[in-house]
Every structure is written in C-alpha cells, then in structure tokens.
Design an enzyme around this catalytic site. Structure first.
Site, PDB file in Angstrom:
ATOM      1  N   ASP A 149      32.450 -54.649 -18.817  1.00  0.00           N
ATOM      2  CA  ASP A 149      30.987 -54.543 -18.827  1.00  0.00           C
ATOM      3  C   ASP A 149      30.381 -55.424 -19.912  1.00  0.00           C
ATOM      4  O   ASP A 149      29.402 -56.143 -19.690  1.00  0.00           O
ATOM      5  CB  ASP A 149      30.551 -53.091 -19.069  1.00  0.00           C
TER       6      ASP A 149
ATOM      7  N   GLU B 120      38.161 -52.563  -9.933  1.00  0.00           N
ATOM      8  CA  GLU B 120      37.628 -51.411 -10.665  1.00  0.00           C
ATOM      9  C   GLU B 120      38.778 -50.656 -11.335  1.00  0.00           C
ATOM     10  O   GLU B 120      39.821 -50.426 -10.711  1.00  0.00           O
ATOM     11  CB  GLU B 120      36.912 -50.514  -9.651  1.00  0.00           C
TER      12      GLU B 120
ATOM     13  N   GLY C   5      23.057 -44.339 -15.875  1.00  0.00           N
ATOM     14  CA  GLY C   5      24.047 -43.535 -15.142  1.00  0.00           C
ATOM     15  C   GLY C   5      24.294 -43.997 -13.719  1.00  0.00           C
ATOM     16  O   GLY C   5      24.861 -43.273 -12.914  1.00  0.00           O
ATOM     17  N   ALA C   6      23.880 -45.221 -13.384  1.00  0.00           N
ATOM     18  CA  ALA C   6      24.056 -45.688 -12.007  1.00  0.00           C
ATOM     19  C   ALA C   6      25.270 -46.596 -11.870  1.00  0.00           C
ATOM     20  O   ALA C   6      25.520 -47.162 -10.814  1.00  0.00           O
ATOM     21  CB  ALA C   6      22.796 -46.413 -11.549  1.00  0.00           C
ATOM     22  N   GLY C   7      26.034 -46.753 -12.963  1.00  0.00           N
ATOM     23  CA  GLY C   7      27.228 -47.599 -12.887  1.00  0.00           C
ATOM     24  C   GLY C   7      26.909 -49.072 -13.043  1.00  0.00           C
ATOM     25  O   GLY C   7      27.704 -49.932 -12.669  1.00  0.00           O
TER      26      GLY C   7
HETATM   27  C1  GLA Z   1      33.319 -48.559 -16.671  1.00  0.00           C
HETATM   28  C2  GLA Z   1      34.007 -49.157 -17.900  1.00  0.00           C
HETATM   29  C3  GLA Z   1      34.671 -50.486 -17.571  1.00  0.00           C
HETATM   30  C4  GLA Z   1      35.550 -50.380 -16.335  1.00  0.00           C
HETATM   31  C5  GLA Z   1      34.804 -49.680 -15.200  1.00  0.00           C
HETATM   32  C6  GLA Z   1      35.682 -49.417 -14.012  1.00  0.00           C
HETATM   33  O1  GLA Z   1      32.233 -49.353 -16.290  1.00  0.00           O
HETATM   34  O2  GLA Z   1      33.090 -49.337 -18.931  1.00  0.00           O
HETATM   35  O3  GLA Z   1      35.405 -50.949 -18.677  1.00  0.00           O
HETATM   36  O4  GLA Z   1      36.754 -49.738 -16.627  1.00  0.00           O
HETATM   37  O5  GLA Z   1      34.235 -48.460 -15.607  1.00  0.00           O
HETATM   38  O6  GLA Z   1      36.097 -50.607 -13.445  1.00  0.00           O
END
Ligand code: GLA
Length: 380
Positions: free
Chosen positions: A168, A31, A118-120
């Site tokens: 992502d 991450e 917004g949940a990652g």
């Molecule tokens: C977000 C960003 C990614 C990455 C993550 C953390 O999802 O879009 O590019 O940096 O945070 O790992």
C-alpha cells in the site's frame, strides 16, 4: 477540498503552508502476497489525502483533521503518542523518521481526504505517505522513496497494530498516472505497466461493511504463512518466504502443519503465480485471461485464505451472473470492495443489477467507484 483546507489553516495558524498530496490504491491482482515476498500489481488512484503543512519551529505537531473536525497537539518523543487513531499515523511517521536518524521538529497541519475509510483502498497508507513525503521534503532529509514507503509500513507495525506488507505504501509513494506497477516484494524491483484496457473499465463496488477484528485476523494470516515457512525451512533452509517455495515443498510438510495453515499457504503460492500470469496476459492484451485469474483469486481468498464475507461473495456472484470479465475481493478482505474488470457495454447494466440485488438482500446499496489510475505522493 483545497480551499476548505486553506481556510481552516489560515484561521488556526494565521499564515499559509505548503500543499502535499498522496493517493489511495487499487490492486489488480496479488493479494496477501506482499508479506510473503511475492508479487503485487497495484496502482495509485485519483482519491487520496491532501495536507497543508508549515514548520512551526517548536517540538510539537499541531494537527487538524478536517473530515473529523478534530484538533490534536502532540510532541515527537516516544512517550508523546496521541490517543486518536488518525493522529497515531502522523505521530508514527515522525517517530520512524527519527529512528532512522532524520532530524525533524514540529509543524502545523490541516488535512483532508477522499479515500473511503475501511473500503480496502488504503486510506491509512495515503495518510502515512503524505506525511512521510512532506516531512522528507520540508526538512530536506534526503530519504529515498523506498525508505519512505518502509516508514509508512513501520508506522502500521509499531503504532497501529497491523503487520502489513509493503504494497500500500509503495503504491501510494511510487504511483504514476495511467500505470500499474508490478512489484517484487522480495527484491523491491518494480516495473510500470501502462494500463488502458481498450473497451474495458475497472469498477469498485464497496460493500460498505467493515468487520471488527480485521487487523487481528490479518495478523493471524501472516502467522500461518510464517509457520509454514518454518516447517519448509527444516528441509530447505534457503526458503525465506513462501514465495521461495512451490506446491511440492508445501506438500512435503503437509503432515507437520495444521490443515488451516496448509490452505493459507496453498492460496499464497497460487496467487503469486497468478500475478505473473496476469502480467503475461496483459502484455498480449488478453483481458479475458486477466479476468479469469481475478475470479480464481476471489475463490482462493474466500475458500482457502478465508478473508471474504457474505457481502463480498454476493457481489462476486452478481458479477459472474452479469458476464463481468473479472471480479474479486480487493485488499486485505473482511469487508471493503470488490474490483471488477467490466466490458464497457456491460458496465451500466452490471451496476444497476448489483445495486438492486445487493440492496434487496442487505438493505443498502453498494457504493460505486470508477477507477482512475493517478500519481502518488507529490508536492502541489
Ligand atoms: C492490506 C495490507 C497490504 C496487503 C493487503 C493484502 O492492504 O496493508 O500490505 O497485505 O492487505 O494484499
């Protein structure tokens, strides 16, 4: 979802279009390493975006967001930028294609998604990837998949204010059912890893909190990393990213950088190493080590990189107490989910305990998502 999209598309435009889909993502480990030239280990999930699209022979985009019940029309010149956040993603993708010499025109679209916002889990990358992939196909542009991912990333940078890395969009475009992918974000070399941990499952617990200013805090983390690279480069000019430096080189510049920047870099250098350790452990089928590394990542994200929050730290503690193999914040942080590697026999008890204790403390239950690793961008 598909039939609701079809129905609306027919009502609005009076004909049928073609269907394209893309996916949200999870990340097992790695991450805030992507924009540091390091490794990430994501996979696409069975939640994503679905869009029906047809070319309309004009220079205008007519777009309807089914989930929000919002219709917007915009042109594709730089000055035509729409106001709605969701429309900026589609507009940005159009602009980034045009900047790369792609000849596109207007289109009609209705889209919807089931990636929680917004949940990652990268709902925005899923949206960008759907349209980048679809426009490439529909206009026969011949853009390769790496460039499609970069188009999504550049959309975030130039139209949405987030200086994100490539993870992502890469996951959303390259995702393959049943496989995680280890991506080297410096060289863009990648490798699929079949992921079917026998006796374990991956579960996401969504705190359902999203902290304001997450994107400016994210951009500041990136700046810290760049400050450290600048300092190290004075002695080691070959260093392009934190990925190229070890702890010894970070220690050499300790007195020249802020304490905060030091902590940020310390986390990143450790995290890049952890991704490789997790890959080795996976190849041995050693899930206990994978899990331990996940806890280390949580600690680093919470104490060194400082992208956690009370709710996520709480969920991590519950996991520890319940004997869950691995647990950590997933994605950029500042809210969203924890990702948990859980032995099957502990699964139900863990979820029940997490729901009850979280609700007792924060007044609402976390949402629970079982992870199914699926395909990324595709034509249906
Ligand atoms: C977000 C960003 C990614 C990455 C993550 C953390 O999802 O879009 O590019 O940096 O945070 O790992």
């Amino acid at each position: 979802m598909k039939s609701a999209i079809s129905e609306k598309f027919m009502t609005l435009f009076g004909h049928e279009g073609e269907f394209f889909a893309s996916a949200g993502r999870i990340n097992l480990i790695g991450e805030h390493t992507d924009y540091n030239g390091g490794y990430v280990f994501p996979g696409a999930i069975d939640r994503g975006m679905l869009a029906e699209i047809s070319l309309n022979g004009t220079e205008r985009v007519c777009a309807y967001a089914l989930d929000l019940d919002e219709y917007v029309e915009f042109g594709i010149e730089e000055s035509d930028i729409p106001e709605q956040g969701w429309a900026k993603y589609i507009f940005g993708v159009c602009r980034e294609i045009i900047k790369r010499g792609g000849r596109i025109g207007g289109f009609n679209t209705v889209f919807a998604g089931d990636v929680p916002l917004g949940a990652g889990m990268s709902s925005s990358a899923a949206l960008e990837s759907t349209f980048a992939f679809a426009l490439n196909e529909l206009f026969g542009l011949g853009i390769d998949r790496f460039e499609l991912a970069r188009i999504g990333q550049a959309t975030e940078h130039n139209y949405c204010g987030v200086n994100c890395g490539i993870m992502d969009q890469f996951a959303s475009i390259f995702g393959k059912k049943g496989n995680l992918m280890r991506l080297d974000c410096k060289t863009l070399e990648y490798k699929y890893y079949p992921f079917n941990p026998e006796g374990y499952s991956l579960v996401l617990l969504d705190s359902a909190v999203k902290h304001e200013l997450a994107s400016s805090a994210y951009n500041r983390r990136r700046e810290s990393c760049e400050n450290v690279v600048k300092a190290i480069r004075k002695r080691h000019p070959e260093v392009e990213f934190l990925r190229d430096a070890g702890m010894e080189w970070l220690d050499e510049v300790k007195d020249e950088i802020s304490e905060e920047d030091y902590k940020r870099a310390e986390y990143v250098i450790g995290e890049i190493r952890r991704v490789l350790e997790v890959c080795d452990a996976l190849e041995r089928g050693d899930y206990e080590t994978v899990g331990r590394k996940m806890y280390e990542t949580h600690y680093g994200m919470s104490r060194l990189y400082e992208v956690s929050c009370e709710e996520l730290d709480f969920l991590n503690e519950v996991a520890k107490k319940c004997g869950v193999t691995g647990s950590r914040i997933m994605g950029g942080g500042f809210g969203g989910c924890t990702i948990n590697l859980v032995r099957n026999e502990l699964h139900d008890g863990f979820i029940a305990e997490a729901k009850a204790s979280f609700a007792a403390k924060f007044g609402h239950e976390p949402k629970v998502y079982d992870v199914v690793i699926s395909d990324g961008a595709r034509r249906l």
